[in-house]
Enzyme design. Structure first.
Site, PDB file in Angstrom:
ATOM      1  NE  ARG A 183      -4.318  -1.131   9.805  1.00  0.00           N
ATOM      2  CZ  ARG A 183      -3.240  -0.700   9.138  1.00  0.00           C
ATOM      3  NH1 ARG A 183      -3.200   0.498   8.627  1.00  0.00           N
ATOM      4  NH2 ARG A 183      -2.219  -1.490   9.009  1.00  0.00           N
ATOM      5  NE  ARG A 226       6.653  -0.891  10.380  1.00  0.00           N
ATOM      6  CZ  ARG A 226       5.629  -0.771   9.529  1.00  0.00           C
ATOM      7  NH1 ARG A 226       5.786  -0.100   8.389  1.00  0.00           N
ATOM      8  NH2 ARG A 226       4.475  -1.320   9.795  1.00  0.00           N
ATOM      9  CE  LYS A 242      -1.878  -0.843   4.024  1.00  0.00           C
ATOM     10  NZ  LYS A 242      -1.247  -2.140   4.339  1.00  0.00           N
ATOM     11  NE  ARG A 299       7.847  -3.093   6.111  1.00  0.00           N
ATOM     12  CZ  ARG A 299       6.584  -2.751   6.207  1.00  0.00           C
ATOM     13  NH1 ARG A 299       6.008  -2.022   5.267  1.00  0.00           N
ATOM     14  NH2 ARG A 299       5.891  -3.166   7.244  1.00  0.00           N
ATOM     15  NE  ARG A 311       1.817  -5.225  11.016  1.00  0.00           N
ATOM     16  CZ  ARG A 311       2.868  -4.881  10.263  1.00  0.00           C
ATOM     17  NH1 ARG A 311       4.049  -5.415  10.515  1.00  0.00           N
ATOM     18  NH2 ARG A 311       2.729  -4.027   9.291  1.00  0.00           N
TER      19      ARG A 311
HETATM   20  P1  AP5 Z   1       4.946  -1.556   1.830  1.00  0.00           P
HETATM   21  O1  AP5 Z   1       4.666  -0.704   0.641  1.00  0.00           O
HETATM   22  O2  AP5 Z   1       5.723  -0.977   2.932  1.00  0.00           O
HETATM   23  O3  AP5 Z   1       3.603  -2.241   2.346  1.00  0.00           O
HETATM   24  P2  AP5 Z   1       2.396  -1.667   3.184  1.00  0.00           P
HETATM   25  O4  AP5 Z   1       1.169  -2.304   2.613  1.00  0.00           O
HETATM   26  O5  AP5 Z   1       2.445  -0.192   3.266  1.00  0.00           O
HETATM   27  O6  AP5 Z   1       2.716  -2.364   4.564  1.00  0.00           O
HETATM   28  P3  AP5 Z   1       2.728  -1.783   6.034  1.00  0.00           P
HETATM   29  O7  AP5 Z   1       3.444  -2.784   6.878  1.00  0.00           O
HETATM   30  O8  AP5 Z   1       3.201  -0.391   6.084  1.00  0.00           O
HETATM   31  O9  AP5 Z   1       1.248  -1.851   6.308  1.00  0.00           O
HETATM   32  P4  AP5 Z   1       0.574  -1.932   7.638  1.00  0.00           P
HETATM   33  O10 AP5 Z   1      -0.756  -1.749   7.097  1.00  0.00           O
HETATM   34  O11 AP5 Z   1       0.716  -3.137   8.466  1.00  0.00           O
HETATM   35  O12 AP5 Z   1       1.324  -0.841   8.494  1.00  0.00           O
HETATM   36  P5  AP5 Z   1       0.944   0.641   8.830  1.00  0.00           P
HETATM   37  O13 AP5 Z   1       2.174   1.406   8.882  1.00  0.00           O
HETATM   38  O14 AP5 Z   1      -0.162   1.099   7.955  1.00  0.00           O
HETATM   39  O15 AP5 Z   1       5.672  -2.876   1.281  1.00  0.00           O
HETATM   40  C1  AP5 Z   1       6.079  -3.897   2.164  1.00  0.00           C
HETATM   41  C2  AP5 Z   1       7.441  -4.455   1.731  1.00  0.00           C
HETATM   42  O16 AP5 Z   1       7.337  -5.121   0.491  1.00  0.00           O
HETATM   43  C3  AP5 Z   1       8.511  -3.383   1.524  1.00  0.00           C
HETATM   44  O17 AP5 Z   1       9.766  -3.877   1.898  1.00  0.00           O
HETATM   45  C4  AP5 Z   1       8.447  -3.104   0.021  1.00  0.00           C
HETATM   46  O18 AP5 Z   1       9.637  -2.603  -0.435  1.00  0.00           O
HETATM   47  C5  AP5 Z   1       8.108  -4.475  -0.526  1.00  0.00           C
HETATM   48  N1  AP5 Z   1       7.255  -4.424  -1.703  1.00  0.00           N
HETATM   49  C6  AP5 Z   1       6.206  -3.577  -1.933  1.00  0.00           C
HETATM   50  N2  AP5 Z   1       5.616  -3.846  -3.121  1.00  0.00           N
HETATM   51  C7  AP5 Z   1       6.301  -4.900  -3.644  1.00  0.00           C
HETATM   52  C8  AP5 Z   1       6.154  -5.649  -4.847  1.00  0.00           C
HETATM   53  N3  AP5 Z   1       5.207  -5.398  -5.758  1.00  0.00           N
HETATM   54  N4  AP5 Z   1       7.021  -6.675  -5.050  1.00  0.00           N
HETATM   55  C9  AP5 Z   1       8.016  -6.948  -4.159  1.00  0.00           C
HETATM   56  N5  AP5 Z   1       8.209  -6.267  -2.997  1.00  0.00           N
HETATM   57  C10 AP5 Z   1       7.343  -5.259  -2.745  1.00  0.00           C
HETATM   58  O19 AP5 Z   1       0.363   0.477  10.295  1.00  0.00           O
HETATM   59  C11 AP5 Z   1       1.174   0.021  11.357  1.00  0.00           C
HETATM   60  C12 AP5 Z   1       0.345  -0.123  12.613  1.00  0.00           C
HETATM   61  O20 AP5 Z   1      -0.206   1.169  12.975  1.00  0.00           O
HETATM   62  C13 AP5 Z   1      -0.873  -1.040  12.509  1.00  0.00           C
HETATM   63  O21 AP5 Z   1      -0.547  -2.383  12.729  1.00  0.00           O
HETATM   64  C14 AP5 Z   1      -1.769  -0.441  13.599  1.00  0.00           C
HETATM   65  O22 AP5 Z   1      -1.370  -0.854  14.865  1.00  0.00           O
HETATM   66  C15 AP5 Z   1      -1.501   1.043  13.497  1.00  0.00           C
HETATM   67  N6  AP5 Z   1      -2.447   1.734  12.598  1.00  0.00           N
HETATM   68  C16 AP5 Z   1      -2.146   2.382  11.431  1.00  0.00           C
HETATM   69  N7  AP5 Z   1      -3.265   2.890  10.860  1.00  0.00           N
HETATM   70  C17 AP5 Z   1      -4.293   2.541  11.682  1.00  0.00           C
HETATM   71  C18 AP5 Z   1      -5.701   2.760  11.634  1.00  0.00           C
HETATM   72  N8  AP5 Z   1      -6.274   3.406  10.608  1.00  0.00           N
HETATM   73  N9  AP5 Z   1      -6.455   2.261  12.644  1.00  0.00           N
HETATM   74  C19 AP5 Z   1      -5.907   1.601  13.672  1.00  0.00           C
HETATM   75  N10 AP5 Z   1      -4.578   1.355  13.784  1.00  0.00           N
HETATM   76  C20 AP5 Z   1      -3.780   1.824  12.796  1.00  0.00           C
HETATM   77 MG    MG Z   2       2.812   1.158   4.895  1.00  0.00          MG
END
Ligand code: AP5
Ligand code: MG
Ligand code: ZN
Length: 215
Positions: free
Chosen positions: A88, A160, A13, A127, A171
């Site tokens: 979410r 992380r 994402k 990552r 997760r």
């Molecule tokens: P990346 O692009 O970083 O993936 P992502 O979907 O953004 O993954 P996140 O881990 O950031 O998502 P998340 O939803 O768990 O975390 P968030 O920070 O939102 O890609 C992942 C990896 O794959 C990278 O190394 C990238 O380089 C690689 N990659 C990408 N595309 C690729 C491809 N096509 N091919 C190969 N490799 C690829 O949230 C973290 C925490 O915050 C949550 O767990 C929760 O506790 C809290 N939180 C955040 N938002 C909320 C909310 N709205 N409500 C409640 N809690 C929340």
């Molecule tokens: Mg992200």
């Protein structure tokens, strides 16, 4: 243009959201990045959020919704935004719809980046993140120029806390229970687009742009 990125943790994402933001010149708003910045700066919000994040749980809705809705008041949101990691839960989606409806506005595209759980577990282990500027790397697929150092801001890269394998599994469970229902929610509104997130980042981006512009 108002875009929501949906998808499991690690689906890509953030990767796609950053590219869309650059292409359409709109801000990329990641609630995860906002929480991580708050944790780093030791704010009250950061301290509260960290307890949930480190366990792979969602931060409670009431700590998230106002934060995002307030962010929309920033002038950089005048032409829209890409929301990454928000909404979410169904209550967050409903709160977002309500806040936008108050200004006769609505989300235009909900893009689901679809990736099977097994692929996600492999990706997260590799990552590396820059907690200073939010840039992400992968030890194999997108290594930084200098090992362990951010290309953009020279800060050290870290695994992380929530990318450790046990937490990733948690997760994913939380995702299937609380976030996946949003796919049906936006499908019912007729704005859901799905992209195959197992493709390369470039191919996936091309597909996302086609889905948006082909409409
Ligand atoms: P990346 O692009 O970083 O993936 P992502 O979907 O953004 O993954 P996140 O881990 O950031 O998502 P998340 O939803 O768990 O975390 P968030 O920070 O939102 O890609 C992942 C990896 O794959 C990278 O190394 C990238 O380089 C690689 N990659 C990408 N595309 C690729 C491809 N096509 N091919 C190969 N490799 C690829 O949230 C973290 C925490 O915050 C949550 O767990 C929760 O506790 C809290 N939180 C955040 N938002 C909320 C909310 N709205 N409500 C409640 N809690 C929340
Ligand atoms: Mg992200
Ligand atoms: Zn950086």
């Amino acid at each position: 243009m108002k875009i929501i990125m949906l998808g499991a943790p690690g689906a890509g994402k953030g990767t796609q959201a950053k590219r869309l933001a650059a292409k359409y010149n709109i801000p990329h708003i990641s609630t995860g990045d906002i929480f991580r910045a708050n944790i780093k700066n030791n704010t009250e919000l950061g301290n509260k959020a960290k307890v949930y994040m480190d366990q792979g749980l969602l931060v409670p809705d009431e700590l998230v919704v106002d934060l995002v809705v307030d962010r929309f008041k920033n002038p950089d949101c005048a032409n829209g935004y890409v929301l990454d990691g928000f909404p979410r839960t169904i209550p967050q989606a409903e709160a977002l719809d309500k806040a936008l409806a108050n200004n006769q506005d609505a989300v235009e595209y909900a893009i689901d980046v679809d990736v099977p759980d097994e692929v996600i577990i492999d990706r997260m282990a590799g990552r590396r993140a820059c907690l200073n500027c939010g840039a992400t790397y992968h030890t194999i697929t997108i290594p930084p120029k200098k090992e362990g150092i951010c290309d953009i801001c020279d800060s050290p890269l870290v695994l992380r806390e929530d990318d450790k394998p046990e937490t990733v599994k948690k997760r994913l469970t939380v995702y299937h229970e609380q976030t996946q229902p949003l796919i049906e929610y936006y499908s019912n509104k007729g704005i859901l687009k799905s992209v195959d997130g197992t493709k390369t980042m470039d191919e996936a981006f091309e597909e996302v742009v086609l889905l948006i512009e082909g409409n």
